[in-house]
Motif scaffolding. Structure first.
Motif, PDB file in Angstrom:
ATOM      1  N   PHE A 186      65.020  47.960  18.100  1.00  9.96           N
ATOM      2  CA  PHE A 186      64.979  49.183  17.392  1.00  9.96           C
ATOM      3  C   PHE A 186      63.856  49.778  18.609  1.00  9.96           C
ATOM      4  N   ILE A 187      63.806  51.327  18.428  1.00 12.48           N
ATOM      5  CA  ILE A 187      63.278  52.072  19.214  1.00 12.48           C
ATOM      6  C   ILE A 187      63.226  53.489  18.531  1.00 12.48           C
ATOM      7  N   ASN A 188      62.071  54.180  18.548  1.00 12.35           N
ATOM      8  CA  ASN A 188      61.570  55.678  18.087  1.00 12.35           C
ATOM      9  C   ASN A 188      62.297  56.692  19.190  1.00 12.35           C
ATOM     10  N   ILE A 189      62.783  57.545  18.269  1.00  5.65           N
ATOM     11  CA  ILE A 189      63.234  58.972  19.331  1.00  5.65           C
ATOM     12  C   ILE A 189      62.255  59.770  18.836  1.00  5.65           C
ATOM     13  N   LEU A 190      61.492  60.431  19.783  1.00  2.19           N
ATOM     14  CA  LEU A 190      60.595  61.614  19.416  1.00  2.19           C
ATOM     15  C   LEU A 190      60.819  62.865  20.017  1.00  2.19           C
ATOM     16  N   ASP A 191      61.825  63.031  21.114  1.00  2.00           N
ATOM     17  CA  ASP A 191      62.166  64.202  21.764  1.00  2.00           C
ATOM     18  C   ASP A 191      63.144  64.573  22.653  1.00  2.00           C
ATOM     19  N   TYR A 192      63.863  65.456  23.001  1.00  2.00           N
ATOM     20  CA  TYR A 192      64.835  65.648  23.724  1.00  2.00           C
ATOM     21  C   TYR A 192      64.538  66.753  24.907  1.00  2.00           C
ATOM     22  N   ASN A 193      64.870  66.444  26.267  1.00  2.00           N
ATOM     23  CA  ASN A 193      64.864  67.282  27.183  1.00  2.00           C
ATOM     24  C   ASN A 193      66.052  67.736  27.800  1.00  2.00           C
ATOM     25  N   ASP A 194      66.593  68.883  27.415  1.00  2.00           N
ATOM     26  CA  ASP A 194      67.988  69.454  27.735  1.00  2.00           C
ATOM     27  C   ASP A 194      68.248  69.403  29.342  1.00  2.00           C
ATOM     28  N   ASN A 195      67.121  70.007  29.955  1.00  2.00           N
ATOM     29  CA  ASN A 195      67.111  70.115  31.390  1.00  2.00           C
ATOM     30  C   ASN A 195      67.609  68.585  32.269  1.00  2.00           C
TER      31      ASN A 195
END
Length: 323
Positions: free
Chosen positions: A121-130
């Protein structure tokens, strides 16, 4: 959110979902430990399923849900279509996101290449579209060199690993939640500390439960080794010892000991904690001894494994009795 991510403290734990919940909750200001979650959720019972050869475990995974249910932490857990658009929408609407992934796709530490197909299990905190990357947090990297990871992971690795585990996801609602109350941390810590003594008592009174087909507490590891010994002269003995080593380290047998060590340190039992830390190190070396016995597969070498195990059990018993 970039500067906030860089400054965020990552908390280490010894079970991956525990680590995910711990880091979510601490990010929202409730300062508890992984052992608080583990013990207040009654995760310590150790058991061995006799028909499963290497199936020895604690209830650390189940303790996470007991913890959240007991203290009113709002969550949703289940499967969704493992689609990027859905994950991005959840990032916009959810306070805390945790996904189950396959270890093969966790490229930030080589230790995961040794556990192909394992869940994590891992946490997802953000996304970088570039850059097409997700920012992830992992508080349970099973590597002595690192222990935790926070950083960017390629979008394809995140999505493929998540798809391999059929879109399993945990979301927590923490904003305005009960964890913001002053009483929350105090109550969790009190309950966890009270549970430690009871857990140790249950462990020391472990039994072979014939009709339930399992062994508990101290007896669990004894029973597992007795079963493994029956495969000593069979061709799959090496694979069995490899799986046993993996199960001991990943399914909570060693993790339960590390959670207890964390509690001993929190409770300022300094001398006992030092002794128990040395004992855990010896248990870890014993796991490697068990693994190596699969290479030679001789009665003599496996006798050494059994004798060393009995010594460790006796040493642990003496330490825990003093508690």
């Amino acid at each position: 959110m970039g500067s906030e991510l860089r400054e965020m403290k990552i908390f280490k734990s010894y079970e991956c979902m525990n680590a995910c919940i711990l880091n979510h909750i601490n990010r929202f200001g409730a300062k508890i430990s992984g052992s608080d979650i583990f013990f207040s959720g009654r995760g310590y019972p150790i058991s061995y399923q006799k028909g499963k050869v290497t199936r020895i475990s604690s209830e650390g995974y189940e303790a996470n849900f007991r913890f959240m249910n007991q203290y009113g932490v709002e969550y949703k857990f289940g499967r969704v279509p493992p689609e990027k658009e859905l994950l991005l929408s959840l990032l916009e609407s959810s306070d805390a996101i945790t996904i189950r992934t396959a270890s093969d796709f966790l490229t930030y530490d080589p230790v995961f290449s040794q556990t192909s197909g394992a869940s994590h299990f891992i946490n997802i905190l953000d996304y970088n579209d570039n850059k097409k990357e997700f920012y992830i947090v992992d508080g349970d990297v099973p590597s002595a060199q690192t222990g935790v990871y926070a950083g960017w992971l390629n979008e394809s690795d995140v999505m493929n690993g998540w798809a391999a585990k059929r879109g399993e996801i945990l979301t927590l609602t923490l904003s305005g939640n009960i964890i913001e109350s002053k009483r929350f941390c105090q109550k969790v810590r009190e309950d966890a500390n009270n549970q430690v003594k009871q857990s140790i008592t249950q462990y020391l009174k472990g039994k072979n439960h014939f009709f339930r087909g399992c062994s508990t507490g101290e007896e669990a590891i004894i029973c597992m080794i007795q079963v493994i010994e029956k495969y000593l002269c069979k061709k799959d003995f090496r694979e069995i010892t490899m799986d046993a080593n993996f199960r001991l380290r990943v399914d909570g047998y060693m993790g339960a000991k590390k959670f207890l060590l964390e509690k001993l340190r929190e409770q300022k039992k300094i001398r006992m904690a030092e002794e128990y830390k040395e004992l855990i190190d010896r248990w870890s070396r014993w796991c490697m001894l068990l693994l190596k016995s699969g290479l030679s597969a001789t009665v003599e070498n496996f006798s050494i494994v059994k004798n060393r195990m009995q010594e460790l059990i006796q040493q642990e018993h003496r330490i825990l009795e003093r508690y």
